[in-house]
Design an enzyme around this catalytic site. Sequence first.
Site, short mmCIF file in Angstrom:
data_model
loop_
_atom_site.label_atom_id
_atom_site.label_comp_id
_atom_site.label_asym_id
_atom_site.label_seq_id
_atom_site.Cartn_x
_atom_site.Cartn_y
_atom_site.Cartn_z
N HIS A 363 0.85 -1.19 0.00
CA HIS A 363 0.00 0.00 0.00
C HIS A 363 0.88 1.24 0.00
O HIS A 363 1.73 1.43 0.87
CB HIS A 363 -0.91 0.00 1.22
CG HIS A 363 -1.84 1.16 1.27
ND1 HIS A 363 -3.06 1.15 0.61
CD2 HIS A 363 -1.74 2.36 1.86
CE1 HIS A 363 -3.66 2.31 0.81
NE2 HIS A 363 -2.88 3.06 1.58
N ALA A 364 0.71 2.11 -0.99
CA ALA A 364 1.56 3.30 -1.14
C ALA A 364 1.42 4.22 0.06
O ALA A 364 0.32 4.49 0.53
CB ALA A 364 1.19 4.04 -2.42
N HIS A 393 1.01 12.20 -5.85
CA HIS A 393 0.24 12.30 -4.60
C HIS A 393 1.13 12.06 -3.38
O HIS A 393 1.11 12.85 -2.42
CB HIS A 393 -0.90 11.28 -4.60
CG HIS A 393 -1.56 11.12 -3.27
ND1 HIS A 393 -2.63 11.90 -2.86
CD2 HIS A 393 -1.29 10.30 -2.22
CE1 HIS A 393 -2.98 11.56 -1.64
NE2 HIS A 393 -2.18 10.58 -1.22
N GLU A 394 1.89 10.98 -3.38
CA GLU A 394 2.72 10.66 -2.20
C GLU A 394 3.79 11.71 -1.96
O GLU A 394 4.09 12.05 -0.81
CB GLU A 394 3.36 9.27 -2.37
CG GLU A 394 2.38 8.11 -2.44
CD GLU A 394 1.46 8.01 -1.23
OE1 GLU A 394 1.84 8.52 -0.14
OE2 GLU A 394 0.37 7.45 -1.37
N HIS A 397 2.70 14.55 0.18
CA HIS A 397 2.89 14.35 1.62
C HIS A 397 4.30 14.75 2.04
O HIS A 397 4.51 15.45 3.03
CB HIS A 397 2.67 12.88 1.97
CG HIS A 397 1.26 12.41 1.91
ND1 HIS A 397 0.28 12.90 2.73
CD2 HIS A 397 0.67 11.46 1.15
CE1 HIS A 397 -0.86 12.27 2.48
NE2 HIS A 397 -0.65 11.40 1.51
N GLU A 421 -3.84 14.64 2.77
CA GLU A 421 -4.21 13.87 1.59
C GLU A 421 -4.53 14.78 0.40
O GLU A 421 -4.24 14.45 -0.75
CB GLU A 421 -5.41 12.98 1.90
CG GLU A 421 -5.17 11.95 3.00
CD GLU A 421 -4.04 10.98 2.67
OE1 GLU A 421 -3.82 10.69 1.47
OE2 GLU A 421 -3.36 10.54 3.61
N HIS A 521 -7.05 0.18 5.48
CA HIS A 521 -7.21 1.22 6.49
C HIS A 521 -8.01 0.75 7.70
O HIS A 521 -7.89 1.32 8.79
CB HIS A 521 -7.84 2.46 5.87
CG HIS A 521 -7.01 3.05 4.78
ND1 HIS A 521 -6.95 2.47 3.52
CD2 HIS A 521 -6.21 4.13 4.74
CE1 HIS A 521 -6.13 3.19 2.76
NE2 HIS A 521 -5.67 4.19 3.47
N TYR A 531 -9.84 11.10 3.77
CA TYR A 531 -9.84 10.91 2.31
C TYR A 531 -11.08 11.53 1.67
O TYR A 531 -11.01 12.03 0.54
CB TYR A 531 -9.72 9.43 1.99
CG TYR A 531 -8.46 8.81 2.54
CD1 TYR A 531 -7.23 9.05 1.97
CD2 TYR A 531 -8.51 7.99 3.67
CE1 TYR A 531 -6.06 8.50 2.49
CE2 TYR A 531 -7.36 7.44 4.21
CZ TYR A 531 -6.13 7.69 3.61
OH TYR A 531 -5.00 7.15 4.14
#
Length: 622
Positions: A363-364, A393-394, A397, A421, A521, A531
């Site tokens: 899971h990324a 996206h990552e 963060h 997020e 999750h 999210y």
Amino acid sequence: MILGLFGAFVASGLLAARRNDKVMMTDNRNSNTAKATALTQMKSSVPTPEDAREFVEGAERRLLTLWVAAQRASWVQETFITPDTEEMAAEADQAVKAATAELAGQARRYEGLQLPEDVARKLKLISLSVDIPAPRDTAESTELSQINASLQSVYGKGRWCPDGPQGKCLSLSDLDHLMATSRDPKELESAWEGWHAIAPSMRKRYARMVELANKGARETGFADVGAMWRSNYDMAPDAFGAELDRLWQQVRPLYVSLHAYVRWNLEKKYGAGVVSEDRPIPAHLLGNMWSQDWANIYPLIAPANADPGYDLTEILKARQIEPVGMVHYGERFFMSLGFAALPQTFWERSMFTKPRDRDVVCHASAWDIDYVEDLRIKMCIEQKSDDFTTIHHELGHNFYQRAYDTQPPLFRNSANDGFHEAIGDTIALSVTPEYLKQIGLLENVPPASSDIGLLMKRALDKVAFLPFGLLIDKWRWEVFSGKVTPENYNKAWWELREKYQGIAPPSARSEEDFDPGAKYHVAANVPYARYFLAAILQYQFHRALCRESGYKGPLHRCSIYNNKGAGARLNKMLAMGESRPWPEALEAVTGEKQMDATAILEYYAPLKAWLDEQNKGHKVDW
């Protein structure tokens, strides 16, 4: 999350204090010491604002050390799953939870004082700094951490062996590919059932986790864990729940239109015996194990004459752009906005691809190991369009984490968890054909006639996700409150999935199953409302940054790539961390203090009008 030098320092200090106490108790002749002790006790019985500040500063130092230790242990456990690493992660997690529970209890001593705003905010954040609060009882705290680590490991080691344990077994990555590409309903149903079969073994442990975590929440001053989670948004728990409902009602008509169009097209593909306009959509037909992202079924429902003329997955493969190269594209996007390059340690310590020799959690995720500059991502990257977007996206963060690294430890977080997020997703919205042309991955930008197809493909990812993003925590809030008991876990789960998503399981389910646990999750106890908030906020951020950049065209065609003005406005908000209530952070980037779904409606307005026209004569809603 976090023991190091400060933990050792605290331990040695406590030992010294105990020795001194013993000396004072045995040496009554030292009247000066006795008087000093009495004065200290009197002072401590009437706490002052200065006492509160000293307390939070000491708490921050202690927690930061424990968080770092827990991050390291968790990284090892997720990238090298063994019984030993599971135990290490559990022990580090238990240390964080025990310290947080202790400090949260001590923090209540300062309730009712007139405190500086930053001190009052930190006192509140101490009690909210763990997702699953531990009871003060050491044995129960240890048990809780062991349960949490084991749930994650069960998920990470999950396999489906269609031919039995001696045959070939499929990992979640294998099943993701199957769900995305197969058009055989029976094969899809088998794969769906196979993955969900990993979860029943979690059920009893999950129920026990709920008991222990709720005890920890009550000892911290909350009604239950769900109420604690909802308290993390600078508003009362019930007010936050109402805010989510308000936002959902804004976007529900858009989702309902998309759902209707997808359903009657799937009926046309598979026949009324498999999917019917009179019933919810079977969960296994939507191209994703959890029916949260429908982009993989785009070829089945693509609008006529809306082909954008390119396939990013095929471009990545044809140009032999390896996983690390894909990450460099993402880094360069942020650098084009004025952000500094990622540290060299990022490239040395991240996990970019799935190792062949061990189990990992694919899971990324993005990591800030030391809460300063040890930034990393953990992904099993493949040459796919989805992974290219996920990388952007990552990294959102990571750049957020670095922007607030000069804040005090308790403020080294996003304004609220939805912001974290949303930042990555905001950047991902700028992965447009125009952006791909600018970076040399696309020769020609598709004409405006392709917009419906482009919007449809994105809506199958973003709009389809909205109700799923909402219902995960709706279910858990009811579980934590006791409204949903272990005897009704699965029943309540599917009632919510039908109510919000309009989907149903592909086969009969019972309380022998534990379908929520088949979602990472839930197994990992990661709050999920973030999210849903991110799905709203990203469009609000995107609209504001596009305006800042001077862009005047359709919102869905805007990319802020290479715009330093937009980057400066974004960084102003990122650097605030959690130091101020989230409405102030929202205002810093958008000029608005309320979350607003009108931006997502504006973004998809051309698609909504088109869907409504296509749906005439078909059943809408469920």
